[in-house]
Design a protein around this motif. Structure first.
Motif, PDB file in Angstrom:
ATOM      1  N   CYS A 162     -11.122  -1.849   4.453  1.00 15.11           N
ATOM      2  CA  CYS A 162     -10.193  -0.772   5.301  1.00 15.11           C
ATOM      3  C   CYS A 162     -10.200  -2.206   6.146  1.00 15.11           C
ATOM      4  O   CYS A 162      -8.849  -1.298   6.787  1.00 15.11           O
ATOM      5  CB  CYS A 162     -10.813   0.293   6.070  1.00 15.11           C
ATOM      6  SG  CYS A 162     -12.345  -0.311   7.097  1.00 15.11           S
ATOM      7  N   ASP A 179     -12.130   4.419   1.418  1.00 17.70           N
ATOM      8  CA  ASP A 179     -10.662   3.361   1.126  1.00 17.70           C
ATOM      9  C   ASP A 179     -11.993   1.899   1.144  1.00 17.70           C
ATOM     10  O   ASP A 179     -12.440   1.693   2.424  1.00 17.70           O
ATOM     11  CB  ASP A 179     -10.295   3.645   2.705  1.00 17.70           C
ATOM     12  CG  ASP A 179      -8.793   1.846   2.394  1.00 17.70           C
ATOM     13  OD1 ASP A 179      -9.111   1.064   1.976  1.00 17.70           O
ATOM     14  OD2 ASP A 179      -8.746   2.150   3.690  1.00 17.70           O
ATOM     15  N   PHE A 227       1.205  -0.903   0.186  1.00 20.04           N
ATOM     16  CA  PHE A 227       0.120  -0.101   0.411  1.00 20.04           C
ATOM     17  C   PHE A 227       1.275   1.104  -0.100  1.00 20.04           C
ATOM     18  O   PHE A 227       0.511   2.692  -0.437  1.00 20.04           O
ATOM     19  CB  PHE A 227      -0.965  -0.038   1.377  1.00 20.04           C
ATOM     20  CG  PHE A 227      -1.980   1.303   1.018  1.00 20.04           C
ATOM     21  CD1 PHE A 227      -2.836   0.831   0.355  1.00 20.04           C
ATOM     22  CD2 PHE A 227      -1.657   2.190   2.282  1.00 20.04           C
ATOM     23  CE1 PHE A 227      -3.774   2.257   0.857  1.00 20.04           C
ATOM     24  CE2 PHE A 227      -2.331   3.059   1.961  1.00 20.04           C
ATOM     25  CZ  PHE A 227      -3.435   3.274   0.774  1.00 20.04           C
ATOM     26  N   LEU A 263     -10.062  -6.306  -3.160  1.00 17.02           N
ATOM     27  CA  LEU A 263     -10.636  -6.492  -4.233  1.00 17.02           C
ATOM     28  C   LEU A 263     -10.645  -8.489  -4.410  1.00 17.02           C
ATOM     29  O   LEU A 263     -11.738  -8.766  -5.294  1.00 17.02           O
ATOM     30  CB  LEU A 263     -10.329  -6.132  -5.315  1.00 17.02           C
ATOM     31  CG  LEU A 263     -10.827  -4.399  -4.929  1.00 17.02           C
ATOM     32  CD1 LEU A 263     -10.158  -3.233  -6.362  1.00 17.02           C
ATOM     33  CD2 LEU A 263     -12.463  -4.062  -4.577  1.00 17.02           C
ATOM     34  N   THR A 267      -9.453   3.747  -2.787  1.00 17.86           N
ATOM     35  CA  THR A 267      -8.988   3.652  -3.005  1.00 17.86           C
ATOM     36  C   THR A 267      -9.251   1.479  -2.194  1.00 17.86           C
ATOM     37  O   THR A 267      -9.900   1.696  -1.656  1.00 17.86           O
ATOM     38  CB  THR A 267      -6.711   4.388  -2.106  1.00 17.86           C
ATOM     39  OG1 THR A 267      -6.206   3.207  -2.294  1.00 17.86           O
ATOM     40  CG2 THR A 267      -7.231   4.188  -0.551  1.00 17.86           C
ATOM     41  N   SER A 268      -8.388   1.297  -2.866  1.00 20.57           N
ATOM     42  CA  SER A 268      -8.298  -0.120  -2.056  1.00 20.57           C
ATOM     43  C   SER A 268      -7.142  -1.178  -1.534  1.00 20.57           C
ATOM     44  O   SER A 268      -6.587  -1.180  -2.905  1.00 20.57           O
ATOM     45  CB  SER A 268      -9.428  -0.705  -2.717  1.00 20.57           C
ATOM     46  OG  SER A 268      -9.676  -2.181  -2.097  1.00 20.57           O
ATOM     47  N   ASN A 269      -6.557  -1.541  -0.752  1.00 19.95           N
ATOM     48  CA  ASN A 269      -6.221  -2.402   0.049  1.00 19.95           C
ATOM     49  C   ASN A 269      -6.188  -3.575  -0.197  1.00 19.95           C
ATOM     50  O   ASN A 269      -6.765  -3.943   0.548  1.00 19.95           O
ATOM     51  CB  ASN A 269      -5.098  -1.922   0.782  1.00 19.95           C
ATOM     52  CG  ASN A 269      -3.573  -2.480   1.327  1.00 19.95           C
ATOM     53  OD1 ASN A 269      -3.105  -2.496  -0.076  1.00 19.95           O
ATOM     54  ND2 ASN A 269      -3.679  -3.028   2.068  1.00 19.95           N
ATOM     55  N   HIS A 326     -15.591  -7.604  -9.088  1.00 24.25           N
ATOM     56  CA  HIS A 326     -15.463  -6.183  -8.963  1.00 24.25           C
ATOM     57  C   HIS A 326     -15.165  -5.125 -10.414  1.00 24.25           C
ATOM     58  O   HIS A 326     -15.154  -4.135  -9.865  1.00 24.25           O
ATOM     59  CB  HIS A 326     -13.774  -6.417  -7.884  1.00 24.25           C
ATOM     60  CG  HIS A 326     -12.596  -6.531  -8.518  1.00 24.25           C
ATOM     61  ND1 HIS A 326     -12.763  -7.922  -8.780  1.00 24.25           N
ATOM     62  CD2 HIS A 326     -11.627  -6.416  -9.203  1.00 24.25           C
ATOM     63  CE1 HIS A 326     -10.840  -8.849  -8.901  1.00 24.25           C
ATOM     64  NE2 HIS A 326     -10.921  -7.097  -9.576  1.00 24.25           N
ATOM     65  N   PHE A 352      -5.470   0.843  -6.453  1.00 19.38           N
ATOM     66  CA  PHE A 352      -6.293  -0.216  -5.451  1.00 19.38           C
ATOM     67  C   PHE A 352      -4.561  -1.247  -5.925  1.00 19.38           C
ATOM     68  O   PHE A 352      -3.927  -0.905  -6.738  1.00 19.38           O
ATOM     69  CB  PHE A 352      -7.242  -0.953  -5.747  1.00 19.38           C
ATOM     70  CG  PHE A 352      -7.294  -1.242  -7.536  1.00 19.38           C
ATOM     71  CD1 PHE A 352      -7.121  -3.183  -8.160  1.00 19.38           C
ATOM     72  CD2 PHE A 352      -8.111  -0.822  -8.565  1.00 19.38           C
ATOM     73  CE1 PHE A 352      -7.075  -3.284  -8.657  1.00 19.38           C
ATOM     74  CE2 PHE A 352      -7.864  -1.598  -9.681  1.00 19.38           C
ATOM     75  CZ  PHE A 352      -7.342  -2.426  -9.478  1.00 19.38           C
ATOM     76  N   GLN A 353      -4.021  -2.245  -4.722  1.00 17.74           N
ATOM     77  CA  GLN A 353      -3.343  -2.897  -5.383  1.00 17.74           C
ATOM     78  C   GLN A 353      -4.549  -4.505  -4.682  1.00 17.74           C
ATOM     79  O   GLN A 353      -5.382  -4.530  -3.842  1.00 17.74           O
ATOM     80  CB  GLN A 353      -2.669  -3.160  -4.502  1.00 17.74           C
ATOM     81  CG  GLN A 353      -2.352  -2.985  -3.294  1.00 17.74           C
ATOM     82  CD  GLN A 353      -1.973  -4.934  -2.814  1.00 17.74           C
ATOM     83  OE1 GLN A 353      -1.923  -4.958  -3.625  1.00 17.74           O
ATOM     84  NE2 GLN A 353      -1.943  -4.803  -1.058  1.00 17.74           N
ATOM     85  N   VAL A 354      -4.397  -5.546  -5.687  1.00 15.41           N
ATOM     86  CA  VAL A 354      -4.779  -6.961  -4.739  1.00 15.41           C
ATOM     87  C   VAL A 354      -3.965  -7.867  -5.057  1.00 15.41           C
ATOM     88  O   VAL A 354      -2.423  -7.975  -6.016  1.00 15.41           O
ATOM     89  CB  VAL A 354      -5.494  -7.332  -5.658  1.00 15.41           C
ATOM     90  CG1 VAL A 354      -7.141  -6.386  -5.810  1.00 15.41           C
ATOM     91  CG2 VAL A 354      -5.090  -6.785  -7.716  1.00 15.41           C
TER      92      VAL A 354
END
Length: 289
Positions: free
Chosen positions: A63, A60, A38, A133, A128-130, A139, A158-160
């Motif tokens: 979260c 977020d 992140f 997803l 944002t998304s950490n 998604h 985002f990161q997955v």
């Protein structure tokens, strides 16, 4: 007194994949390694379209315990930041540790929401998304609604995790689907196969009119202690399995022992710890100003 019945044979009716129960304390055991992607994502997010008197509005998604959400307040001290998560346990931890006014004059709050069907009820400068997803099979279908809620010049980032083909995840999926366990756990270990490659995320987001940067990184993490890969996945990929077996301690212990032995062979311990490669996929999409 121990039963002679095979723990995996007690229930013979296949069940749908279980919604995972979350353990904030277990998740945070590897918070340093989990936070690093992140921070790398955060470094690539450009300036937000704010102006004097109008602080940034940030969401977020997924979260968790809020430790990463709090980093957003370090970058945008006066922002109004809301973390969304479905887990009551995660939200309780986030609210206890991080909710309230921030030192820079902003606010940090948390709300319960399922990001699988979350629709913005506000206009945002950053969504944002950490590492969340990957739990939502459809998604990419939400990208249009989320980017539509951005102000001009706003960012969706985002990161997955993308480790579903690595031994840690492949072995888990195979064990869940093995004859011994499939009646109880089929499908519980293979939830991340719908994560797209960077090029696919690039196509989806550029089609929505966003200037997009996607990339991937494999972190070669050196984990300390005994059975550290098992300890890592107990906080994430193993959660659906542990949830499905939570009412049967003997079966859970049997499954963990089998999985532990497979991980020991796949990730041998070296003199300084156990190397655990972990692939991550990132995307930063900026809406046209």
């Amino acid at each position: 007194m121990h039963s002679d019945v095979d723990p995996a044979a007690r229930i013979r009716t296949a069940a749908p994949p279980t919604a995972p129960g979350w353990d904030p304390q277990q998740y945070l055991r590897h918070s340093g390694h989990r936070t690093r992607p992140f921070l790398d994502l955060l470094a690539r997010i450009p300036a937000l379209p704010t102006r004097p008197g109008r602080p940034a509005r940030i969401a977020d998604l997924g979260c968790g315990p809020g430790n990463v959400t709090a980093l957003l307040a370090d970058r945008w001290p006066d922002a109004r930041i809301t973390g969304f998560d479905l887990s009551p346990d995660m939200l309780r931890r986030a609210e206890a540790d991080h909710a309230g006014p921030t030192p820079g004059g902003g606010t940090l709050d948390f709300r319960r929401a399922d990001i699988a069907d979350w629709l913005p009820d506000d206009t945002y400068d950053l969504i944002t998304s950490n590492a969340a997803l990957q739990w939502v099979p459809a998604h990419p279908g939400s990208f249009a609604a989320w980017t539509a809620a951005l102000r001009p010049g706003g960012t969706f980032a985002f990161q997955v995790p993308a480790n579903h083909t690595a031994p840690s995840h492949a072995l888990l999926a195979a064990l869940c689907d093995s004859p011994r366990w499939r009646d109880r756990l089929a499908g519980q270990g293979s939830r991340h196969t719908h994560v797209l490659d960077p090029a696919e995320y690039l196509d989806r987001l550029t089609e929505l009119g966003c200037t997009t940067d996607t990339w991937e990184t494999t972190y070669h993490q050196l984990l300390p202690g005994p059975d550290p890969v098992l300890d890592w996945v107990k906080g994430t990929a193993l959660r659906p399995v542990l949830t499905a077996l939570r009412d049967d301690r003997e079966a859970a212990e049997t499954f963990l022992a089998e999985y532990r032995d497979l991980l020991r062979e796949a990730y041998p311990t070296g003199p300084r710890g156990t190397v655990f490669p972990f692939r991550r996929i990132f995307a930063v999409a900026v809406k046209e100003a």
